[in-house]
Design a protein around this motif. Structure first.
Motif, PDB file in Angstrom:
ATOM      1  N   GLU A   1       0.818  -1.210   0.000  1.00  0.00           N
ATOM      2  CA  GLU A   1       0.000   0.000   0.000  1.00  0.00           C
ATOM      3  C   GLU A   1       0.856   1.267   0.000  1.00  0.00           C
ATOM      4  O   GLU A   1       0.325   2.367   0.098  1.00  0.00           O
ATOM      5  N   GLU A   2       2.176   1.120  -0.086  1.00  0.00           N
ATOM      6  CA  GLU A   2       3.049   2.283  -0.136  1.00  0.00           C
ATOM      7  C   GLU A   2       2.577   3.140  -1.313  1.00  0.00           C
ATOM      8  O   GLU A   2       2.432   2.641  -2.433  1.00  0.00           O
ATOM      9  N   PRO A   3       2.267   4.426  -1.075  1.00  0.00           N
ATOM     10  CA  PRO A   3       1.612   5.244  -2.102  1.00  0.00           C
ATOM     11  C   PRO A   3       2.273   5.273  -3.466  1.00  0.00           C
ATOM     12  O   PRO A   3       1.597   5.152  -4.492  1.00  0.00           O
ATOM     13  N   GLU A   4       3.581   5.417  -3.524  1.00  0.00           N
ATOM     14  CA  GLU A   4       4.233   5.499  -4.835  1.00  0.00           C
ATOM     15  C   GLU A   4       4.158   4.160  -5.565  1.00  0.00           C
ATOM     16  O   GLU A   4       3.935   4.114  -6.777  1.00  0.00           O
ATOM     17  N   LEU A   5       4.324   3.056  -4.823  1.00  0.00           N
ATOM     18  CA  LEU A   5       4.197   1.731  -5.437  1.00  0.00           C
ATOM     19  C   LEU A   5       2.752   1.502  -5.885  1.00  0.00           C
ATOM     20  O   LEU A   5       2.512   1.035  -7.002  1.00  0.00           O
ATOM     21  N   LYS A   6       1.796   1.830  -5.050  1.00  0.00           N
ATOM     22  CA  LYS A   6       0.371   1.620  -5.352  1.00  0.00           C
ATOM     23  C   LYS A   6      -0.036   2.374  -6.623  1.00  0.00           C
ATOM     24  O   LYS A   6      -0.839   1.895  -7.413  1.00  0.00           O
ATOM     25  N   LYS A   7       0.559   3.541  -6.819  1.00  0.00           N
ATOM     26  CA  LYS A   7       0.261   4.337  -8.013  1.00  0.00           C
ATOM     27  C   LYS A   7       0.731   3.614  -9.277  1.00  0.00           C
ATOM     28  O   LYS A   7       0.047   3.600 -10.294  1.00  0.00           O
ATOM     29  N   LEU A   8       1.895   2.967  -9.195  1.00  0.00           N
ATOM     30  CA  LEU A   8       2.446   2.261 -10.357  1.00  0.00           C
ATOM     31  C   LEU A   8       1.918   0.840 -10.503  1.00  0.00           C
ATOM     32  O   LEU A   8       1.797   0.319 -11.604  1.00  0.00           O
ATOM     33  N   VAL A   9       1.628   0.201  -9.349  1.00  0.00           N
ATOM     34  CA  VAL A   9       1.161  -1.189  -9.333  1.00  0.00           C
ATOM     35  C   VAL A   9      -0.157  -1.216  -8.542  1.00  0.00           C
ATOM     36  O   VAL A   9      -0.172  -1.497  -7.355  1.00  0.00           O
ATOM     37  N   PRO A  10      -1.267  -0.891  -9.199  1.00  0.00           N
ATOM     38  CA  PRO A  10      -2.527  -0.791  -8.474  1.00  0.00           C
ATOM     39  C   PRO A  10      -3.084  -2.124  -7.966  1.00  0.00           C
ATOM     40  O   PRO A  10      -3.833  -2.167  -6.994  1.00  0.00           O
ATOM     41  N   THR A  11      -2.696  -3.228  -8.602  1.00  0.00           N
ATOM     42  CA  THR A  11      -3.227  -4.536  -8.225  1.00  0.00           C
ATOM     43  C   THR A  11      -2.081  -5.526  -8.049  1.00  0.00           C
ATOM     44  O   THR A  11      -1.174  -5.585  -8.868  1.00  0.00           O
ATOM     45  N   ILE A  12      -2.164  -6.301  -6.969  1.00  0.00           N
ATOM     46  CA  ILE A  12      -1.189  -7.360  -6.739  1.00  0.00           C
ATOM     47  C   ILE A  12      -1.816  -8.665  -7.227  1.00  0.00           C
ATOM     48  O   ILE A  12      -2.965  -8.968  -6.921  1.00  0.00           O
ATOM     49  N   GLY A  13      -1.068  -9.435  -7.981  1.00  0.00           N
ATOM     50  CA  GLY A  13      -1.559 -10.715  -8.493  1.00  0.00           C
ATOM     51  C   GLY A  13      -2.239 -10.566  -9.831  1.00  0.00           C
ATOM     52  O   GLY A  13      -2.902  -9.579 -10.098  1.00  0.00           O
TER      53      GLY A  13
ATOM     54  N   CYS B   1      -5.450 -13.830  -3.829  1.00  0.00           N
ATOM     55  CA  CYS B   1      -4.443 -13.914  -4.904  1.00  0.00           C
ATOM     56  C   CYS B   1      -4.019 -15.354  -5.141  1.00  0.00           C
ATOM     57  O   CYS B   1      -3.723 -16.083  -4.206  1.00  0.00           O
ATOM     58  N   LYS B   2      -3.999 -15.750  -6.394  1.00  0.00           N
ATOM     59  CA  LYS B   2      -3.417 -17.043  -6.760  1.00  0.00           C
ATOM     60  C   LYS B   2      -1.909 -16.895  -6.930  1.00  0.00           C
ATOM     61  O   LYS B   2      -1.173 -17.870  -6.884  1.00  0.00           O
ATOM     62  N   ASP B   3      -1.464 -15.683  -7.171  1.00  0.00           N
ATOM     63  CA  ASP B   3      -0.046 -15.368  -7.290  1.00  0.00           C
ATOM     64  C   ASP B   3       0.135 -13.950  -6.753  1.00  0.00           C
ATOM     65  O   ASP B   3      -0.827 -13.236  -6.535  1.00  0.00           O
ATOM     66  N   TYR B   4       1.358 -13.579  -6.517  1.00  0.00           N
ATOM     67  CA  TYR B   4       1.631 -12.240  -6.007  1.00  0.00           C
ATOM     68  C   TYR B   4       2.507 -11.462  -6.982  1.00  0.00           C
ATOM     69  O   TYR B   4       3.390 -10.710  -6.598  1.00  0.00           O
ATOM     70  N   ALA B   5       2.223 -11.647  -8.259  1.00  0.00           N
ATOM     71  CA  ALA B   5       2.960 -10.957  -9.304  1.00  0.00           C
ATOM     72  C   ALA B   5       2.644  -9.463  -9.269  1.00  0.00           C
ATOM     73  O   ALA B   5       1.534  -9.056  -8.936  1.00  0.00           O
ATOM     74  N   MET B   6       3.649  -8.670  -9.605  1.00  0.00           N
ATOM     75  CA  MET B   6       3.468  -7.228  -9.704  1.00  0.00           C
ATOM     76  C   MET B   6       3.870  -6.812 -11.109  1.00  0.00           C
ATOM     77  O   MET B   6       4.863  -7.296 -11.648  1.00  0.00           O
ATOM     78  N   SER B   7       3.085  -5.940 -11.695  1.00  0.00           N
ATOM     79  CA  SER B   7       3.458  -5.427 -13.010  1.00  0.00           C
ATOM     80  C   SER B   7       3.126  -3.950 -13.079  1.00  0.00           C
ATOM     81  O   SER B   7       2.226  -3.463 -12.406  1.00  0.00           O
ATOM     82  N   CYS B   8       3.886  -3.279 -13.894  1.00  0.00           N
ATOM     83  CA  CYS B   8       3.737  -1.840 -14.056  1.00  0.00           C
ATOM     84  C   CYS B   8       3.547  -1.572 -15.541  1.00  0.00           C
ATOM     85  O   CYS B   8       4.386  -1.975 -16.355  1.00  0.00           O
TER      86      CYS B   8
ATOM     87  N   ARG C   1      14.177   5.065 -14.921  1.00  0.00           N
ATOM     88  CA  ARG C   1      12.753   4.897 -14.570  1.00  0.00           C
ATOM     89  C   ARG C   1      12.454   3.433 -14.237  1.00  0.00           C
ATOM     90  O   ARG C   1      11.804   3.148 -13.249  1.00  0.00           O
ATOM     91  N   ILE C   2      12.948   2.525 -15.038  1.00  0.00           N
ATOM     92  CA  ILE C   2      12.743   1.095 -14.792  1.00  0.00           C
ATOM     93  C   ILE C   2      13.419   0.689 -13.486  1.00  0.00           C
ATOM     94  O   ILE C   2      12.853  -0.048 -12.677  1.00  0.00           O
ATOM     95  N   ALA C   3      14.629   1.176 -13.264  1.00  0.00           N
ATOM     96  CA  ALA C   3      15.339   0.872 -12.017  1.00  0.00           C
ATOM     97  C   ALA C   3      14.544   1.384 -10.819  1.00  0.00           C
ATOM     98  O   ALA C   3      14.454   0.710  -9.784  1.00  0.00           O
ATOM     99  N   HIS C   4      13.933   2.545 -10.949  1.00  0.00           N
ATOM    100  CA  HIS C   4      13.112   3.103  -9.871  1.00  0.00           C
ATOM    101  C   HIS C   4      11.919   2.198  -9.572  1.00  0.00           C
ATOM    102  O   HIS C   4      11.608   1.925  -8.407  1.00  0.00           O
ATOM    103  N   VAL C   5      11.266   1.715 -10.602  1.00  0.00           N
ATOM    104  CA  VAL C   5      10.123   0.813 -10.421  1.00  0.00           C
ATOM    105  C   VAL C   5      10.565  -0.458  -9.692  1.00  0.00           C
ATOM    106  O   VAL C   5       9.920  -0.910  -8.745  1.00  0.00           O
ATOM    107  N   PHE C   6      11.683  -1.027 -10.109  1.00  0.00           N
ATOM    108  CA  PHE C   6      12.178  -2.238  -9.449  1.00  0.00           C
ATOM    109  C   PHE C   6      12.559  -1.974  -7.996  1.00  0.00           C
ATOM    110  O   PHE C   6      12.356  -2.818  -7.134  1.00  0.00           O
TER     111      PHE C   6
END
Length: 102
Positions: free
Chosen positions: A9-21, A44-51, A66-71
């Motif tokens: 739920e970290e705000p910056e992560l949530k903005k980029l990755v709104p859904t887990i799984g 969740c059947k999996d805990y994949a994250m995608s942006c 930018r990609i490094a920041h997301v990771f």
């Protein structure tokens, strides 16, 4: 679950990755608390994250940064899952040896 929720739920992560799984059960699996304040993480059947990035993002001069920041944003969640999956696997192995001798 609270530590996990804080991470995802970290705000910056949530903005980029709104859904887990990528896939979810229709209901909370048996044995898990039905009254959880965060059922979306129990189904969740999996805990994949995608942006999702826009095609124009791939042409930016700062694409690699930018990609490094997301990771970097995703890494704490990955670390948490890796650590807890390992702990649970070790507990399962311990339980197997206990059950064999009972």
């Amino acid at each position: 679950m609270t530590d996990f929720v804080k991470l995802v739920e970290e705000p910056e992560l949530k903005k980029l990755v709104p859904t887990i799984g990528q896939e979810h059960y229709k209901r909370i699996p048996n044995g898990l608390p039905k009254d959880s304040p965060h059922p979306e993480y129990l189904t969740c059947k999996d805990y994949a994250m995608s942006c999702m990035l826009k095609p124009k993002d791939l042409c930016r001069d700062d694409y690699a940064q930018r990609i490094a920041h997301v990771f970097r944003l995703m890494k704490p969640v990955n670390d948490f899952l890796s650590e807890n999956i390992l702990i649970n696997m070790e507990e399962m192995e311990t339980m197997k040896s206990v059950v064999k001798f009972v």
